[in-house]
Design an enzyme around this catalytic site. Structure first.
Site, mmCIF file in Angstrom:
data_model
loop_
_atom_site.group_PDB
_atom_site.id
_atom_site.type_symbol
_atom_site.label_atom_id
_atom_site.label_comp_id
_atom_site.label_asym_id
_atom_site.label_seq_id
_atom_site.Cartn_x
_atom_site.Cartn_y
_atom_site.Cartn_z
ATOM 1 N N LYS A 41 55.241 9.155 41.963
ATOM 2 C CA LYS A 41 56.670 9.326 42.176
ATOM 3 C C LYS A 41 57.141 8.395 43.122
ATOM 4 O O LYS A 41 58.632 8.480 43.610
ATOM 5 C CB LYS A 41 57.205 10.752 42.674
ATOM 6 N N HIS A 106 47.161 5.627 40.357
ATOM 7 C CA HIS A 106 47.713 6.563 41.521
ATOM 8 C C HIS A 106 46.672 6.407 42.687
ATOM 9 O O HIS A 106 46.664 7.252 43.599
ATOM 10 C CB HIS A 106 48.246 7.796 41.061
ATOM 11 N N SER A 136 60.732 14.561 44.817
ATOM 12 C CA SER A 136 60.446 13.767 43.838
ATOM 13 C C SER A 136 59.330 14.493 42.849
ATOM 14 O O SER A 136 59.519 14.809 41.711
ATOM 15 C CB SER A 136 60.409 12.159 43.520
#
Ligand code: A3P
Length: 293
Positions: A41, A106, A136
């Protein structure tokens, strides 16, 4: 019901990623790979579209060749046991790509497949302030069917601070990548800077990639990668992703795209608790963030 997360070296990750972990760890990087790295995010989709637009020298049609989540293999994406609409695993997608490849991850520094370091790849890291990331991520987990239910906002607030979310604690993630830039080829960008002056930040990306676009093309990239344009672009807004994976009627993937939305979620008390905890967790780094513009 929603799936639980698994765990690798104390970091929570999707179960499928954990069960394929040895394959992911032995991922073979190539020296000319460009790896887009983010905490979830933080602006992954945004930087992906920017990189692709630069690579395609502003040619929109070439960028629209496939949905964005199919253009850049997601290193730790493992194909779940059941037939998946999302196609082959990230490892398999990457293997099939000609060089030079752009990949996405990530993963925190300590879990990155060692081959990326050994091959001296280029890393493009985008960081976003913790409070906006938390907000988010909360909305994303409300609508994502492949991550756990976030619970109520007060519950999620605790979960995020404790780092009990997919890809582990935000704090160690940003600190780890910030440190990595001292010994590796890392361009470290901030979501807040990109919002403030997208053209300036896109120039940095161009330079890092060794691609030089003329002013008209650069303006085109800036325009095409603005939130307003991207949210209606079906090749980037996940419009084609089935309801079994995300339900965008709960919260759109392209949700708000601003700096400081945390102010609409954090209570004054939560903000105080957060700031004290944050200070403790961030004492050992020179890295600082802007929480508003
Ligand atoms: P919000 O939920 O705050 O709106 P990721 O791509 O890493 O999953 O990050 C998603 C976040 O980036 C979402 O934040 C999304 O709206 C925002 N985003 C996506 N494209 C953007 C753009 N072009 N400009 C600004 N923010 C963008």
């Amino acid at each position: 019901g929603r799936p639980e997360l698994g765990e690798v070296e104390g970091i929570l990750l999707p179960k499928a990623t954990c069960s394929e972990w040895s394959r992911i760890q032995s991922f073979q990087a190539r020296p000319d790979d460009l790896l887009i790295c983010t905490y979830p995010k933080a602006g992954t989709t945004w930087i992906q579209e920017i990189v692709d637009m630069i690579q395609q020298e502003g040619d929109l049609d070439k960028c629209q060749r496939a949905p964005l989540h199919h253009r850049h293999p997601f290193v730790e994406w493992a194909r779940p046991p059941q037939p998946s609409e999302l196609g082959p695993s990230g490892v398999d997608q990457a293997k099939a790509l000609p060089s030079p490849r752009t990949l996405k991850t990530h993963l925190p520094v300590k879990l990155l497949p060692p081959s990326f370091w050994e091959q001296n790849c280029k890393f493009l890291y985008v960081a976003r302030n913790a409070k906006d990331c938390m907000v988010s991520y909360y909305h994303f987990q409300r609508m994502s069917k492949v991550l756990p239910d976030p619970g109520s906002w007060p519950e999620y607030f605790q979960t995020f601070m404790a780092g009990r979310v997919g890809w582990g604690p935000w704090y160690n993630h940003v600190k780890g990548w910030w440190k990595a830039k001292d010994s590796h080829c890392v361009l470290f960008l901030f979501y807040e800077d990109m919002k403030e002056d997208p053209k300036r930040e896109i120039r940095k990306v161009m330079q890092f990639m060794g691609k030089y676009l003329d002013e008209t093309t650069l303006d085109k990239v800036v325009h095409h990668t603005s939130f307003e344009i991207m949210k209606d672009n079906h090749m980037v807004n996940r419009a084609g992703v089935p309801l079994t994976i995300m339900d965008q009627s709960i919260s759109p993937f392209m949700r708000k795209g601003t700096v400081g939305d945390w102010k609409n979620h954090f209570t004054v008390a939560q903000n105080e608790i957060f700031d004290i905890d944050y200070k403790n967790k961030m004492v050992d780094t020179s890295l600082t963030f802007r929480m508003e513009l």
